[in-house]
Design an enzyme around this catalytic site. Structure first.
Site, PDB file in Angstrom:
ATOM      1  N   THR A  34      -3.001  -3.214 -11.129  1.00 38.44           N
ATOM      2  CA  THR A  34      -2.291  -2.613  -9.990  1.00 38.44           C
ATOM      3  C   THR A  34      -2.521  -3.363  -8.681  1.00 38.44           C
ATOM      4  O   THR A  34      -1.776  -3.164  -7.724  1.00 38.44           O
ATOM      5  CB  THR A  34      -2.706  -1.139  -9.830  1.00 38.44           C
ATOM      6  OG1 THR A  34      -4.126  -1.053 -10.015  1.00 38.44           O
ATOM      7  CG2 THR A  34      -2.015  -0.262 -10.852  1.00 38.44           C
ATOM      8  N   GLU A  35      -3.571  -4.168  -8.608  1.00 37.55           N
ATOM      9  CA  GLU A  35      -3.791  -4.982  -7.407  1.00 37.55           C
ATOM     10  C   GLU A  35      -4.549  -6.244  -7.781  1.00 37.55           C
ATOM     11  O   GLU A  35      -5.579  -6.164  -8.441  1.00 37.55           O
ATOM     12  CB  GLU A  35      -4.631  -4.236  -6.358  1.00 37.55           C
ATOM     13  CG  GLU A  35      -3.919  -3.124  -5.653  1.00 37.55           C
ATOM     14  CD  GLU A  35      -4.808  -2.462  -4.588  1.00 37.55           C
ATOM     15  OE1 GLU A  35      -5.764  -3.090  -4.104  1.00 37.55           O
ATOM     16  OE2 GLU A  35      -4.538  -1.298  -4.263  1.00 37.55           O
ATOM     17  N   ASN A  36      -4.004  -7.387  -7.348  1.00 40.35           N
ATOM     18  CA  ASN A  36      -4.722  -8.653  -7.452  1.00 40.35           C
ATOM     19  C   ASN A  36      -4.073  -9.589  -6.453  1.00 40.35           C
ATOM     20  O   ASN A  36      -2.858  -9.724  -6.415  1.00 40.35           O
ATOM     21  CB  ASN A  36      -4.624  -9.218  -8.887  1.00 40.35           C
ATOM     22  CG  ASN A  36      -5.309 -10.571  -9.032  1.00 40.35           C
ATOM     23  OD1 ASN A  36      -4.673 -11.574  -9.363  1.00 40.35           O
ATOM     24  ND2 ASN A  36      -6.597 -10.622  -8.784  1.00 40.35           N
TER      25      ASN A  36
END
Ligand code: NOJ
Length: 556
Positions: A399-401
């Site tokens: 979901t986040e990188n």
């Protein structure tokens, strides 16, 4: 800052092993590529159309809490620019967009029976519809940190168990209003930061420094709330709506400094258990990690407390919480080397010293932006494999990188972001090849935006935002082009092509950079509308007044 130096020989060995071993691999069709954002960080319009204040509005309006006392009152003006931003998503050709709903925008006090704000509902309805019209799947987070301020003032926010039912009402309203179209729900984004930075160090809203106690309590209530919402969906909405409900957890990877030292190996394991395991273990295995229970319990006893500062789940609660995630959302940015270190319990309660370890970084790791964010791609693959073995190979969506930069002037040629994405996505491909069940990946983030207590000083966007201009124009960085190519190829096809993407991306951004630098037109136009027109207008009025006076006098 604790930095260690890895001997050059060893380092070059690592480099050869991890950077040159590229995995050229295309993913099966159906893998979701996307970008993300969050309501408070981008929407602005903090008090418009009936929105209530959130804890972040209250926090940023106090002096001394955020870098340069910046606020997200207007931020990227995302509230007014949905159509423009969807054009950017189309340009990137993403499959999904991860966004969050602002709880106080649709329930100004956070309490459903007090008020529901139809304008807020309309805003998210329109956003979701526009995304779907453009064939972009919305992945919607219910809580990306903006708790209604009233709930903080009345009840103490996540310190209070009553949040469970207020949040459940809010979640059910979202399922009712949007669930016919939204099929991916995330209850909480990064509850670790909510607990640790909101209630332990106080660096984030609501700014409470309840060291060694507040974070554990907040996390306990969040985990129970998550489970309650999953059960609500399961019972009331799932059969009709056929969607999925997950949670998004953040974790760095912890690598033992000395792979031959049992103490370091255990310390590194503890680091990940206190980070990811704190939330993932109750959800996948029904309770806090054993090592957390042991360490916090022992330190609490040494501090003379009658019971552990880490709350406990009853037998019923354990079975109610276990299995409440249809997928795991994973946010991951960086890695640390870990060594064991004992801290005396007598220094007082603290989440950090409960862990008995020290975090180190290699000074050779690139860190283009945020102080805490070192680019260490191989840590990503290790973390993904850890999840696979610890939690029974769950379905994962990243979901986040992503990575930030600190430059304040326009710098669209973000080669360091291209390198970061290349490295991390490559390790993701390797992890998928290892059998980790990852079905989606999200770059953080679409736009430069409000970076919490760092204000606008750290930029994570694929698109640069000019915050000095009223309409907050967006400009593509080179990474837009690069990521777009990864998406259209569905992975990395072969070295030659990947290299040509890089070159093309840099050529495109230098052209845009030059155009912007030589853009006297906008500056001229702005000068004309903002300075010349009002000055001439005022002068005309003055001259007419003088002439009139003169004429009147002559007439008399
Ligand atoms: C994780 C948070 O969820 C997000 O809001 C933030 O921008 C990134 N970390 C980068 O700090």
């Amino acid at each position: 800052k604790n930095k260690i130096r890895i001997p050059t020989m060893e380092w070059s060995l690592c480099y050869v092993l991890y950077c040159h071993q590229c995995m050229y691999l295309l993913l099966p069709l159906g893998f979701l590529w996307g970008v993300g954002s969050s309501a408070y960080q981008t929407e602005g319009a903090w008090d418009k159309d009936g929105k209530g204040p959130s804890i972040w509005d209250a926090f940023t309006h106090k002096k001394g809490k955020v870098f340069m006392n910046e606020t997200a009152d207007s931020s990227c003006e995302g509230y007014y620019k949905v159509k423009d931003d969807i054009q950017l998503l189309k340009e990137l050709k993403v499959n999904h967009y991860l966004l969050s709903i602002s709880w106080p925008r649709i329930m100004p006090t956070g309490i459903k029976k007090e008020q529901v704000n139809e304008k807020g509902i309309k805003f998210y309805n329109d956003t979701i519809n526009s995304l779907l019209e453009n064939k972009i799947i919305p992945i919607v987070t219910l809580y990306h940190w903006d708790l209604p301020q009233v709930l903080q003032e009345k009840y103490g926010g996540w310190q209070n168990i009553s949040m469970i039912s207020y949040f459940n009402d809010y979640a059910n309203l979202c399922f009712e209003k949007f669930g016919d179209r939204v099929k991916y729900w995330i209850t909480f984004n990064n509850p670790w930061a909510v607990a640790e930075e909101g209630y332990e160090t106080g660096e984030h809203a609501p700014g409470l420094k309840l060291s060694g106690i507040g974070a554990y309590k907040a996390a306990h209530h969040i985990i129970k709330t998550h489970a309650k919402v999953w059960h609500s969906y399961n019972k009331t909405w799932r059969s009709k709506q056929q969607g999925m409900v997950g949670i998004s957890l953040t974790s760095a990877w912890g690598e033992p400094v000395d792979l031959t030292s049992q103490k370091d190996i255990e310390a590194a394991e503890r680091y990940v258990q206190f980070y990811l395991g704190w939330f993932a273990n109750p959800i996948y295995s029904g309770d806090y990690p054993e090592v957390m229970k042991n360490y916090v319990g022992r330190k609490s006893a040494q501090q003379g407390l009658g019971m552990s500062r880490l709350p406990t789940f009853s037998v019923q609660e354990k079975s109610y919480i276990k299995g409440t995630s249809d997928f795991l959302g994973l946010s991951h940015f960086t890695t640390r080397y870990i060594i064991q270190k004992n801290y005396s319990a007598l220094k007082g309660p603290s989440y950090h010293t409960d862990r008995d370890l020290v975090e180190l970084v290699d000074p050779k790791w690139p860190d283009p932006g945020s102080k805490w964010l070192y680019s260490v791609p191989w840590g990503f693959r290790r973390l993904l494999n850890f999840i696979k073995t610890q939690y029974g190979n769950p379905l994962i969506y990243v979901t986040e990188n992503g990575v930030s930069e600190k430059l304040q002037c326009i710098q669209l040629c973000d080669e360091w972001r291209i390198e970061y994405l290349k490295g991390y996505i490559n390790e993701l491909l390797k992890a998928i090849n290892d059998g980790v069940n990852v079905k989606g990946y999200t770059v953080w983030s679409l736009l430069d935006k409000f970076e919490w207590n760092k204000g606008y000083s750290e930029r994570f966007g694929l698109y640069h935002v000019d915050f000095k201009k009223g309409n907050k124009p967006r400009y593509p960085k080179a990474s837009v082009h690069y990521y777009k190519m990864i998406i259209s190829a569905n992975g990395f096809p072969n070295p030659r092509e990947v290299k040509s993407w890089h070159q093309k991306a840099i050529e495109t951004c230098s052209i845009t950079n030059q155009l912007l630098a030589a853009d006297p037109l906008t500056t001229h136009m702005e000068m004309v509308t903002e300075i010349v027109v009002p000055t001439v207008f005022t002068l005309c009025i003055l001259i007419s007044a003088i002439l009139l006076m003169f004429l009147l006098r002559k007439h008399n």
